[in-house]
Scaffold this motif. Sequence first.
Motif, mmCIF file in Angstrom:
data_model
loop_
_atom_site.group_PDB
_atom_site.id
_atom_site.type_symbol
_atom_site.label_atom_id
_atom_site.label_comp_id
_atom_site.label_asym_id
_atom_site.label_seq_id
_atom_site.Cartn_x
_atom_site.Cartn_y
_atom_site.Cartn_z
ATOM 1 N N LEU A 168 25.404 38.518 56.924
ATOM 2 C CA LEU A 168 26.422 37.710 57.597
ATOM 3 C C LEU A 168 26.763 36.454 56.813
ATOM 4 N N LEU A 169 25.891 36.054 55.901
ATOM 5 C CA LEU A 169 26.174 34.888 55.059
ATOM 6 C C LEU A 169 27.166 35.212 53.947
ATOM 7 N N THR A 170 27.303 36.505 53.627
ATOM 8 C CA THR A 170 28.126 36.920 52.484
ATOM 9 C C THR A 170 29.566 36.401 52.545
ATOM 10 N N PRO A 171 30.294 36.516 53.680
ATOM 11 C CA PRO A 171 31.666 35.977 53.691
ATOM 12 C C PRO A 171 31.719 34.478 53.424
ATOM 13 N N VAL A 172 30.719 33.733 53.905
ATOM 14 C CA VAL A 172 30.683 32.287 53.646
ATOM 15 C C VAL A 172 30.536 32.040 52.156
ATOM 16 N N GLN A 173 29.634 32.795 51.517
ATOM 17 C CA GLN A 173 29.435 32.645 50.077
ATOM 18 C C GLN A 173 30.669 33.075 49.305
ATOM 19 N N LYS A 174 31.324 34.124 49.794
ATOM 20 C CA LYS A 174 32.479 34.681 49.085
ATOM 21 C C LYS A 174 33.604 33.657 48.956
ATOM 22 N N ILE A 175 33.946 32.999 50.075
ATOM 23 C CA ILE A 175 35.072 32.063 50.028
ATOM 24 C C ILE A 175 34.731 30.844 49.183
ATOM 25 N N CYS A 176 33.430 30.533 49.073
ATOM 26 C CA CYS A 176 33.018 29.412 48.226
ATOM 27 C C CYS A 176 33.069 29.770 46.745
ATOM 28 N N LYS A 177 32.898 31.045 46.436
ATOM 29 C CA LYS A 177 32.816 31.456 45.035
ATOM 30 C C LYS A 177 34.178 31.522 44.354
ATOM 31 N N TYR A 178 35.223 31.813 45.122
ATOM 32 C CA TYR A 178 36.530 32.013 44.496
ATOM 33 C C TYR A 178 36.973 30.823 43.633
ATOM 34 N N PRO A 179 36.914 29.574 44.131
ATOM 35 C CA PRO A 179 37.319 28.462 43.268
ATOM 36 C C PRO A 179 36.455 28.347 42.014
ATOM 37 N N LEU A 180 35.162 28.623 42.150
ATOM 38 C CA LEU A 180 34.273 28.536 40.987
ATOM 39 C C LEU A 180 34.580 29.626 39.976
ATOM 40 N N GLN A 181 34.850 30.833 40.461
ATOM 41 C CA GLN A 181 35.172 31.932 39.557
ATOM 42 C C GLN A 181 36.513 31.714 38.868
ATOM 43 N N LEU A 182 37.491 31.214 39.615
ATOM 44 C CA LEU A 182 38.794 30.930 39.012
ATOM 45 C C LEU A 182 38.702 29.787 38.017
ATOM 46 N N ALA A 183 37.837 28.824 38.292
ATOM 47 C CA ALA A 183 37.628 27.718 37.340
ATOM 48 C C ALA A 183 37.072 28.248 36.027
ATOM 49 N N GLU A 184 36.120 29.176 36.111
ATOM 50 C CA GLU A 184 35.561 29.784 34.902
ATOM 51 C C GLU A 184 36.612 30.602 34.163
ATOM 52 N N LEU A 185 37.413 31.361 34.915
ATOM 53 C CA LEU A 185 38.470 32.170 34.297
ATOM 54 C C LEU A 185 39.483 31.273 33.600
ATOM 55 N N LEU A 186 39.848 30.181 34.256
ATOM 56 C CA LEU A 186 40.812 29.242 33.664
ATOM 57 C C LEU A 186 40.249 28.616 32.392
ATOM 58 N N LYS A 187 38.952 28.362 32.397
ATOM 59 C CA LYS A 187 38.280 27.746 31.254
ATOM 60 C C LYS A 187 38.405 28.608 29.995
ATOM 61 N N TYR A 188 38.371 29.918 30.176
ATOM 62 C CA TYR A 188 38.406 30.831 29.032
ATOM 63 C C TYR A 188 39.763 31.507 28.845
ATOM 64 N N THR A 189 40.793 30.992 29.522
ATOM 65 C CA THR A 189 42.149 31.513 29.356
ATOM 66 C C THR A 189 42.981 30.517 28.562
ATOM 67 N N THR A 190 43.583 30.967 27.490
ATOM 68 C CA THR A 190 44.393 30.070 26.661
ATOM 69 C C THR A 190 45.701 29.738 27.365
ATOM 70 N N GLN A 191 46.253 28.599 27.031
ATOM 71 C CA GLN A 191 47.496 28.177 27.659
ATOM 72 C C GLN A 191 48.662 29.088 27.284
ATOM 73 N N GLU A 192 48.500 29.840 26.206
ATOM 74 C CA GLU A 192 49.565 30.757 25.782
ATOM 75 C C GLU A 192 49.536 32.067 26.558
ATOM 76 N N HIS A 193 48.453 32.299 27.284
ATOM 77 C CA HIS A 193 48.331 33.551 28.040
ATOM 78 C C HIS A 193 49.386 33.597 29.142
ATOM 79 N N SER A 194 49.949 34.780 29.370
ATOM 80 C CA SER A 194 51.026 34.928 30.363
ATOM 81 C C SER A 194 50.568 34.606 31.779
#
Length: 512
Positions: free
Chosen positions: A236-262
């Motif tokens: 039952l804790l999983t949905p709470v963890q899930k919504i918290c992880k999205y910003p962190l995962q997107l932050a990591e993805l943004l970190k390794y995505t070049t500004q030239e990427h579409s």
Amino acid sequence: MVARGEIARFWSLESLHMVSSDGGPESSALVDDNGSEEDYSYEDLCQANPRYLQPGGEQLAINELISDGSVVCAEALWDHVTMDDQELGFKAGDVIQVLEASNKDWWWGRNEDKEAWFPASFVRGYIRQCRKHTGMFTVAQLATIFGNIEDIYKFQRKFLKDLEKQYNKEEPHLSEIGSCFLQHQEGFAIYSEYCNNHPGACAELARLMKQSRYRHFFEACRLLQQMIDISLDGFLLTPVQKICKYPLQLAELLKYTTQEHSDYSNIKAAYEAMKNVACLINERKRKLESIDKIARWQVSIVGWEGLDILDRSSELIHSGELTRLTKQGRSQQRTFFLFDHQLVSCKKDLLRRDMLYYRGRVDMDDMELVDLEDGRDKDWNLSLKNAFKLVSRTTDEAHLLCAKKQEDKARWLQACGDERRRVQEDREMGMEIPENQKKLAMLNAQKAGHGKSKGYSGCPVAPPHQNLHPLHQRHVTVPTSVPQQQVFALAEPKRKPSLFWHTFNKLTPFKK
């Protein structure tokens, strides 16, 4: 079709449901497909049918039933879409006849006129079995334990399907998933209800787990599904963890995505959007926690008049003593409480200084704040010091208030500005406390206050003053090293207890 008198056995979600073709149930430790419950406890189940409680035991049991000539069916929990001729496609709710279950992951079955393999994991879960056990769980209990988890499941299925469409399997680095988050950002708001409900779910589950009957029930569900060794509260804790992880995962993805990427701009926007979703959830959670205290505060006020404070407000912003002046020059010492949308004034009891009497309120949505210089006020012809005025924009209503010290006045001016900003931010965020939550808070406060002496020692604590201009400054950035379950605790800065409220506990020897 099942011949008359033959036993059709349904493997539905996490248990075996036994139903006769003529509608009569066969004895079972579980429930029949019509939802009726037998007289067996889960202690009996553990002792009488241990094969159903061991990982892998269900395959053996099902194959034995099939060998005996019984018809065993599985009810699908999820859609299974396939382009492989050797796999069986079906939709959630379809009934599949199981022909062989020797493999723990893939079973052989028939759906309509086709026979093929299908994933065994697509016919399992917890909540449906709970609903069947009406003698163990009330509707209210299930709503408390599981919240709106089924709505989250439906939303996540659609989100996942759209996300998979955006994923480039051949060249993953060319995937463009940012737009998917942006399209679904409003849908993620449903996590707010679940996260707010989660503490209550844990409390209810802990209460039930004190009884061996419920411990055996939930463990039976877990073992029958061959789920990993995590208790229900962990799942039952999983949905709470899930919504918290999205910003962190997107932050990591943004970190390794070049500004030239579409997809760079969409990922950046998705990161900000998911941060705002987390902010909204945190704000709602914090306000829900505060409305209980506010409701108890109102119940403690003697002679309360008009609408409940929660009808319009959900947060105490500042409180303290001010002198109210009339146009005739009369002064009145009052204790003021500034909430979002309204300012409430109370009078202290002469003997019991911890007792407050209601004296009125001011609609802050209609008021304009005017800072007054020390000296004689030309409109009221009064000599003033540390004063400010609240003037109505639509009527001739006005309130002249004086603080004891200049720094007290500065705090009130800042608090009034904060109140207006918070109201605007709440409007932009779509912040709204559900009516049922407000009514429940007031009902609980009235029950708790029944028969007790009046006093406001349990008042909510006003937060310390700080500049809260932009929305994002109301929340701290969560470092990626922080465990996910601690995100909510970090979403708001720690607030020091107000000295004003602390003194209420020591104001008078008359306090009981």
